[in-house]
Motif scaffolding. Structure first.
Motif, short mmCIF file in Angstrom:
data_model
loop_
_atom_site.label_atom_id
_atom_site.label_comp_id
_atom_site.label_asym_id
_atom_site.label_seq_id
_atom_site.Cartn_x
_atom_site.Cartn_y
_atom_site.Cartn_z
N GLY A 138 -16.90 33.62 -13.02
CA GLY A 138 -17.00 33.49 -11.91
C GLY A 138 -17.23 32.02 -11.58
O GLY A 138 -16.69 31.42 -10.60
N PHE A 139 -17.92 31.38 -12.37
CA PHE A 139 -18.00 29.73 -12.14
C PHE A 139 -16.43 29.06 -12.18
O PHE A 139 -16.30 28.24 -11.54
N GLY A 140 -15.89 29.22 -13.22
CA GLY A 140 -14.57 28.72 -13.63
C GLY A 140 -13.80 28.97 -12.62
O GLY A 140 -12.80 28.04 -12.11
N GLU A 141 -13.65 30.05 -11.96
CA GLU A 141 -12.60 30.42 -10.95
C GLU A 141 -12.71 29.67 -9.53
O GLU A 141 -11.86 29.37 -8.92
N VAL A 142 -13.93 29.25 -9.38
CA VAL A 142 -14.33 28.39 -8.29
C VAL A 142 -13.20 27.19 -8.15
O VAL A 142 -12.88 26.82 -7.23
N ILE A 143 -13.08 26.53 -9.28
CA ILE A 143 -12.03 25.50 -9.27
C ILE A 143 -10.75 25.78 -10.12
O ILE A 143 -10.12 24.92 -11.02
N PHE A 144 -10.46 27.15 -9.98
CA PHE A 144 -9.05 27.57 -10.60
C PHE A 144 -8.90 27.62 -12.06
O PHE A 144 -7.93 27.65 -12.48
N GLN A 145 -10.20 27.66 -12.91
CA GLN A 145 -9.95 27.60 -14.25
C GLN A 145 -10.24 28.90 -14.65
O GLN A 145 -11.17 29.57 -14.45
N GLY A 146 -9.57 29.48 -15.89
CA GLY A 146 -9.31 30.60 -16.37
C GLY A 146 -10.02 30.84 -17.76
O GLY A 146 -10.30 31.85 -18.23
N SER A 147 -10.64 29.64 -18.45
CA SER A 147 -10.88 29.70 -19.81
C SER A 147 -12.26 29.99 -19.88
O SER A 147 -13.34 29.61 -18.82
N VAL A 148 -12.81 30.71 -20.99
CA VAL A 148 -14.32 30.87 -21.23
C VAL A 148 -15.18 29.45 -21.16
O VAL A 148 -15.95 29.19 -20.64
N VAL A 149 -14.50 28.63 -21.81
CA VAL A 149 -15.14 27.18 -22.08
C VAL A 149 -15.28 26.66 -20.92
O VAL A 149 -16.37 26.04 -20.44
N ALA A 150 -14.16 26.42 -19.80
CA ALA A 150 -14.63 25.87 -18.60
C ALA A 150 -15.59 26.45 -17.78
O ALA A 150 -16.34 25.83 -17.10
N GLY A 151 -15.60 28.03 -17.77
CA GLY A 151 -16.49 28.55 -17.22
C GLY A 151 -17.93 28.25 -17.52
O GLY A 151 -18.93 28.10 -16.66
N ILE A 152 -18.13 28.08 -18.93
CA ILE A 152 -19.49 27.56 -19.56
C ILE A 152 -19.74 26.31 -18.90
O ILE A 152 -20.95 26.14 -18.72
N ILE A 153 -18.90 25.36 -19.02
CA ILE A 153 -19.10 24.10 -18.71
C ILE A 153 -19.51 23.93 -17.39
O ILE A 153 -20.51 23.03 -16.90
N PHE A 154 -18.75 24.74 -16.40
CA PHE A 154 -19.13 24.63 -14.88
C PHE A 154 -20.74 25.30 -14.84
O PHE A 154 -21.30 24.62 -13.98
N PHE A 155 -20.91 26.14 -15.35
CA PHE A 155 -22.34 26.84 -15.35
C PHE A 155 -23.25 25.87 -15.61
O PHE A 155 -24.44 25.31 -14.90
N VAL A 156 -23.14 25.03 -16.94
CA VAL A 156 -23.97 24.01 -17.49
C VAL A 156 -23.99 23.00 -16.15
O VAL A 156 -25.24 22.49 -16.07
N ALA A 157 -23.03 22.64 -15.79
CA ALA A 157 -23.00 21.67 -14.86
C ALA A 157 -23.70 21.70 -13.62
O ALA A 157 -24.57 21.07 -13.03
N VAL A 158 -23.86 22.92 -13.25
CA VAL A 158 -24.73 23.28 -11.82
C VAL A 158 -25.88 23.33 -12.47
O VAL A 158 -26.94 23.06 -11.62
N PHE A 159 -26.36 23.93 -13.68
CA PHE A 159 -27.48 24.16 -14.00
C PHE A 159 -28.40 22.89 -14.34
O PHE A 159 -29.64 22.91 -13.95
N ILE A 160 -27.78 21.74 -14.64
CA ILE A 160 -28.34 20.51 -15.04
C ILE A 160 -29.04 19.98 -13.56
O ILE A 160 -29.78 19.13 -13.37
N SER A 161 -28.17 20.33 -12.64
CA SER A 161 -28.53 19.95 -11.25
C SER A 161 -29.24 20.78 -10.58
O SER A 161 -30.52 20.28 -9.87
N SER A 162 -29.21 22.15 -10.54
CA SER A 162 -30.03 23.12 -10.08
C SER A 162 -30.24 24.28 -10.69
O SER A 162 -29.30 25.27 -10.62
N PRO A 163 -31.08 24.33 -11.62
CA PRO A 163 -31.34 25.44 -12.43
C PRO A 163 -31.50 26.85 -11.77
O PRO A 163 -30.65 27.94 -12.03
N ILE A 164 -31.89 26.76 -10.58
CA ILE A 164 -32.19 28.22 -10.02
C ILE A 164 -30.82 28.61 -9.14
O ILE A 164 -30.52 29.77 -9.04
#
Length: 283
Positions: free
Chosen positions: A155-181
């Motif tokens: 769900g995170f990956g598709e925000v920026i048109f990315q379909g891989s599991v790796v991209a989705g995890i990276i995007f989640f971590v990217a948001v988490f380091i800025s705002s965990p909640i």
């Protein structure tokens, strides 16, 4: 010097954080070098356009003139092969999205990603009906597995048109380091989006890919907060966005992030109405 550009990418998920933007770019480049280059070209074009027109410097530094432009660039190289006319459209579309963003900002209106949506809808119509550069290949990294974890991160990956599991995890971590909640609300929203779309018997591959979750993720991030009432607004906006998402996809429309924008506008309008009526949701 690079901070406004990186923040511009980070603002795609409403994060005023350069590290978040850098990780978003890393995730995009992981899936597609072409889309990564388009993202860089677009955010630079949008930010420089804002500087050229002397828009508010604080807004530029916060990256508010970069995120819609970035999405235009990624979207065009997602939908079409990167022929010269598409790159021209990336630049011109980024300029147009930046100008539209300023229209909202200067009036104090929450435009969210609507400038990206409007510009991309217009360009998609022109390319599909006037000039056909050819559709792009599918995004790299088709999902090898389908479980709750990957459904949530996709769900995170598709925000920026990315379909891989790796991209989705990276995007989640990217948001988490800025705002965990915000990141954790986003995970819950992604799973809720998948559950709701499942009730409408939508195709399982599309659900696991995150096509019914990415707008929900954006809504959750937008209304995330530390108070219980924030959760109510997250739930309301997420459910509304998923229902809009399902309806638009059933109509074979280019959904983009419109369900997120529409649901957010409706939620904000409802909040304003309740406030005017003196009705306050207790924490």
């Amino acid at each position: 010097m690079m901070l406004p550009y990186l923040r511009g990418v980070g603002q795609i998920m409403l994060q005023n954080n350069a590290w978040t933007g850098a990780l978003f770019l890393a995730g995009i480049f992981y899936d597609s070098v072409i889309m990564g280059i388009a993202a860089v070209v677009a955010v630079v074009t949008g930010t420089l356009t804002a500087k050229l027109f002397r828009y508010n410097e604080a807004d530029i530094e916060a990256g508010l003139y970069g995120f819609s432009a970035t999405l235009v660039g990624v979207a065009l190289t997602f939908y079409f092969n990167p022929v010269p006319v598409v790159w021209i459209a990336v630049v011109l579309g980024s300029v147009a999205a930046t100008w539209l963003q300023h229209v909202f900002i200067s009036r104090g209106l929450p435009g969210f990603t609507f400038p990206f949506i409007l510009v991309t809808w217009i360009l998609l119509y022109l390319f599909l009906h006037v000039y056909r550069p050819g559709a792009a290949a599918s995004v790299a990294g088709a999902m090898p597995v389908s479980d709750d974890f990957t459904t949530a991160t996709n769900g995170f990956g598709e925000v920026i048109f990315q379909g891989s599991v790796v991209a989705g995890i990276i995007f989640f971590v990217a948001v988490f380091i800025s705002s965990p909640i915000a990141a954790l609300y986003g995970v819950c929203a992604s799973l809720l989006g998948a559950f709701i779309s499942l009730q409408f018997a939508e195709p399982a591959p599309d659900i696991h890919m995150g096509l019914f979750s990415f707008n929900a993720v954006l809504c959750a991030i937008t209304f995330a907060g530390n108070k219980p009432r924030d959760g109510i607004w997250v739930l309301f906006s997420v459910v509304l966005s998923v229902l809009l998402d399902v309806w638009m996809l059933q109509q074979h429309m280019a959904v983009l992030t419109f369900p997120f924008v529409a649901a957010s506008w409706i939620t904000l309008a409802l909040q304003h109405l309740l406030q005017k009526m003196g009705i306050r949701i207790k924490d």
